[in-house]
Motif scaffolding. Sequence first.
Motif, PDB file in Angstrom:
ATOM      1  N   GLY A   1     -22.757  16.906  31.125  1.00  0.00           N
ATOM      2  CA  GLY A   1     -21.933  15.818  31.617  1.00  0.00           C
ATOM      3  C   GLY A   1     -20.455  16.139  31.565  1.00  0.00           C
ATOM      4  O   GLY A   1     -20.020  17.231  31.939  1.00  0.00           O
ATOM      5  N   ASN A   2     -19.652  15.193  31.097  1.00  0.00           N
ATOM      6  CA  ASN A   2     -18.206  15.385  31.041  1.00  0.00           C
ATOM      7  C   ASN A   2     -17.795  16.510  30.098  1.00  0.00           C
ATOM      8  O   ASN A   2     -16.755  17.139  30.295  1.00  0.00           O
ATOM      9  N   SER A   3     -18.594  16.776  29.083  1.00  0.00           N
ATOM     10  CA  SER A   3     -18.292  17.896  28.185  1.00  0.00           C
ATOM     11  C   SER A   3     -18.438  19.224  28.930  1.00  0.00           C
ATOM     12  O   SER A   3     -17.639  20.149  28.730  1.00  0.00           O
ATOM     13  N   LEU A   4     -19.444  19.320  29.801  1.00  0.00           N
ATOM     14  CA  LEU A   4     -19.623  20.535  30.599  1.00  0.00           C
ATOM     15  C   LEU A   4     -18.460  20.709  31.573  1.00  0.00           C
ATOM     16  O   LEU A   4     -17.906  21.803  31.703  1.00  0.00           O
ATOM     17  N   TYR A   5     -18.076  19.628  32.243  1.00  0.00           N
ATOM     18  CA  TYR A   5     -16.948  19.704  33.162  1.00  0.00           C
ATOM     19  C   TYR A   5     -15.665  20.077  32.419  1.00  0.00           C
ATOM     20  O   TYR A   5     -14.823  20.817  32.943  1.00  0.00           O
ATOM     21  N   SER A   6     -15.535  19.571  31.201  1.00  0.00           N
ATOM     22  CA  SER A   6     -14.364  19.902  30.387  1.00  0.00           C
ATOM     23  C   SER A   6     -14.334  21.395  30.072  1.00  0.00           C
ATOM     24  O   SER A   6     -13.271  22.025  30.093  1.00  0.00           O
TER      25      SER A   6
ATOM     26  N   ARG B   1     -13.285  26.047  18.787  1.00  0.00           N
ATOM     27  CA  ARG B   1     -13.311  24.718  18.178  1.00  0.00           C
ATOM     28  C   ARG B   1     -13.422  23.629  19.236  1.00  0.00           C
ATOM     29  O   ARG B   1     -14.116  22.617  19.036  1.00  0.00           O
ATOM     30  N   ALA B   2     -12.756  23.819  20.362  1.00  0.00           N
ATOM     31  CA  ALA B   2     -12.835  22.829  21.440  1.00  0.00           C
ATOM     32  C   ALA B   2     -14.257  22.726  21.973  1.00  0.00           C
ATOM     33  O   ALA B   2     -14.771  21.621  22.202  1.00  0.00           O
ATOM     34  N   LEU B   3     -14.921  23.864  22.162  1.00  0.00           N
ATOM     35  CA  LEU B   3     -16.314  23.842  22.639  1.00  0.00           C
ATOM     36  C   LEU B   3     -17.238  23.178  21.618  1.00  0.00           C
ATOM     37  O   LEU B   3     -18.126  22.394  21.989  1.00  0.00           O
ATOM     38  N   LEU B   4     -17.041  23.474  20.346  1.00  0.00           N
ATOM     39  CA  LEU B   4     -17.860  22.848  19.310  1.00  0.00           C
ATOM     40  C   LEU B   4     -17.687  21.337  19.324  1.00  0.00           C
ATOM     41  O   LEU B   4     -18.668  20.580  19.214  1.00  0.00           O
ATOM     42  N   ALA B   5     -16.448  20.886  19.459  1.00  0.00           N
ATOM     43  CA  ALA B   5     -16.182  19.449  19.477  1.00  0.00           C
ATOM     44  C   ALA B   5     -16.785  18.797  20.713  1.00  0.00           C
ATOM     45  O   ALA B   5     -17.391  17.712  20.635  1.00  0.00           O
ATOM     46  N   LEU B   6     -16.662  19.446  21.866  1.00  0.00           N
ATOM     47  CA  LEU B   6     -17.217  18.898  23.099  1.00  0.00           C
ATOM     48  C   LEU B   6     -18.744  18.893  23.072  1.00  0.00           C
ATOM     49  O   LEU B   6     -19.378  18.002  23.650  1.00  0.00           O
ATOM     50  N   ALA B   7     -19.339  19.884  22.420  1.00  0.00           N
ATOM     51  CA  ALA B   7     -20.797  19.916  22.307  1.00  0.00           C
ATOM     52  C   ALA B   7     -21.310  18.772  21.450  1.00  0.00           C
ATOM     53  O   ALA B   7     -22.412  18.257  21.664  1.00  0.00           O
ATOM     54  N   LYS B   8     -20.492  18.359  20.501  1.00  0.00           N
ATOM     55  CA  LYS B   8     -20.878  17.246  19.622  1.00  0.00           C
ATOM     56  C   LYS B   8     -20.757  15.914  20.344  1.00  0.00           C
ATOM     57  O   LYS B   8     -21.667  15.079  20.304  1.00  0.00           O
ATOM     58  N   GLN B   9     -19.625  15.713  21.021  1.00  0.00           N
ATOM     59  CA  GLN B   9     -19.391  14.464  21.749  1.00  0.00           C
ATOM     60  C   GLN B   9     -18.169  14.634  22.641  1.00  0.00           C
ATOM     61  O   GLN B   9     -17.146  15.183  22.225  1.00  0.00           O
ATOM     62  N   PHE B  10     -18.266  14.139  23.879  1.00  0.00           N
ATOM     63  CA  PHE B  10     -17.107  14.226  24.759  1.00  0.00           C
ATOM     64  C   PHE B  10     -16.008  13.277  24.310  1.00  0.00           C
ATOM     65  O   PHE B  10     -16.254  12.109  24.009  1.00  0.00           O
ATOM     66  N   CYS B  11     -14.785  13.820  24.280  1.00  0.00           N
ATOM     67  CA  CYS B  11     -13.596  13.001  24.077  1.00  0.00           C
ATOM     68  C   CYS B  11     -12.447  13.755  24.735  1.00  0.00           C
ATOM     69  O   CYS B  11     -12.282  14.961  24.499  1.00  0.00           O
ATOM     70  N   SER B  12     -11.659  13.074  25.546  1.00  0.00           N
ATOM     71  CA  SER B  12     -10.579  13.751  26.256  1.00  0.00           C
ATOM     72  C   SER B  12      -9.531  14.315  25.311  1.00  0.00           C
ATOM     73  O   SER B  12      -8.782  15.220  25.682  1.00  0.00           O
TER      74      SER B  12
ATOM     75  N   PRO C   1     -20.835  31.259  31.036  1.00  0.00           N
ATOM     76  CA  PRO C   1     -19.836  30.512  30.260  1.00  0.00           C
ATOM     77  C   PRO C   1     -20.475  29.791  29.072  1.00  0.00           C
ATOM     78  O   PRO C   1     -21.646  29.391  29.130  1.00  0.00           O
ATOM     79  N   PHE C   2     -19.724  29.669  28.001  1.00  0.00           N
ATOM     80  CA  PHE C   2     -20.076  28.904  26.803  1.00  0.00           C
ATOM     81  C   PHE C   2     -21.191  29.555  25.976  1.00  0.00           C
ATOM     82  O   PHE C   2     -21.755  28.928  25.092  1.00  0.00           O
ATOM     83  N   GLN C   3     -21.471  30.817  26.260  1.00  0.00           N
ATOM     84  CA  GLN C   3     -22.438  31.587  25.494  1.00  0.00           C
ATOM     85  C   GLN C   3     -21.682  32.466  24.494  1.00  0.00           C
ATOM     86  O   GLN C   3     -20.973  33.390  24.893  1.00  0.00           O
TER      87      GLN C   3
ATOM     88  N   ALA D   1     -25.098  33.709  19.288  1.00  0.00           N
ATOM     89  CA  ALA D   1     -25.638  32.401  18.887  1.00  0.00           C
ATOM     90  C   ALA D   1     -26.140  31.723  20.153  1.00  0.00           C
ATOM     91  O   ALA D   1     -25.855  32.174  21.265  1.00  0.00           O
ATOM     92  N   PRO D   2     -26.889  30.647  20.026  1.00  0.00           N
ATOM     93  CA  PRO D   2     -27.307  29.911  21.216  1.00  0.00           C
ATOM     94  C   PRO D   2     -26.086  29.409  21.991  1.00  0.00           C
ATOM     95  O   PRO D   2     -25.021  29.165  21.424  1.00  0.00           O
ATOM     96  N   ALA D   3     -26.243  29.268  23.308  1.00  0.00           N
ATOM     97  CA  ALA D   3     -25.165  28.758  24.144  1.00  0.00           C
ATOM     98  C   ALA D   3     -24.769  27.356  23.687  1.00  0.00           C
ATOM     99  O   ALA D   3     -25.593  26.583  23.195  1.00  0.00           O
ATOM    100  N   MET D   4     -23.497  27.023  23.856  1.00  0.00           N
ATOM    101  CA  MET D   4     -23.022  25.693  23.508  1.00  0.00           C
ATOM    102  C   MET D   4     -23.738  24.657  24.379  1.00  0.00           C
ATOM    103  O   MET D   4     -23.753  24.788  25.609  1.00  0.00           O
ATOM    104  N   PRO D   5     -24.323  23.633  23.779  1.00  0.00           N
ATOM    105  CA  PRO D   5     -25.081  22.648  24.549  1.00  0.00           C
ATOM    106  C   PRO D   5     -24.169  21.610  25.202  1.00  0.00           C
ATOM    107  O   PRO D   5     -24.095  20.456  24.774  1.00  0.00           O
TER     108      PRO D   5
END
Length: 240
Positions: free
Chosen positions: A87-92, A119-130, A51-53, A80-84
């Motif tokens: 924590g909560n971003s991974l669970y999301s 876009r959701a994965l990119l945003a979560l990789a940057k910073q978690f926000c619900s 997932p997330f690759q 590309a490299p897997a989305m980093p």
Amino acid sequence: MATMKRGYVLHHRQFRESSVIVNLLVEGVGRVDAITRVGSGKRSIKSILQPFQPLIIQFSAKSEARNLGLKNITQIESAAPAMPLSGNSLYSGFYLNEILVRLLSVDHQAEGLFLDYHRALLALAKQFCSSHLRYFEMALLLELGALPSLAYDTQGDSLDNRCHYRFIAESGFIPVATTQESPFSHGKGCLSGAMLLALASQNLQPEQFNQAKGLMRYLLTPLLGNKPLLSRQLFSNKAD
């Protein structure tokens, strides 16, 4: 010659000794279920079937896969490299994958969801926000034809950020004569017009997160059914 397409693995499971069945979200196509050999040693693709690759994938209509109702992956590479995620971003991310597998059938192509997911994965990789979860849930509900209008109420008037509304299933949002904001609970609470408009414009504010979460859960519950989402168990009460 078949073209290479961008995609993500949503879920995979073992199939026979050297093959796996993968559920994919593919750009311009939507949900694709496919079979592929994983190989061994240096030629193994196990490390990228995660997932997330971000991937680029090519399919064919090999008879064995077609008989199983699946595509056959003839080529797959890391794009590309897997989305980093952590924590909560991974669970999301796991949550997004689970609702896609649960709600998006192979017959429903959902071509546009790939970019919303990316876009959701990119945003979560940057910073978690619900809020990132709410925007993707909104896109998924829209694709499934289950999103009520976030522009007009049941009377055909534009939603007003000074008003409050109650959601009526299969009808939409009806204005209520109240100035007191109350939590959204089981479809009986009031929702602020300001939150609905902020959700529509993807500009939710922290004080609106709980109401937006309640609305999305209420709309998704009939589609998901009674089976619990495993990914929700990963969250703390404040995370999702």
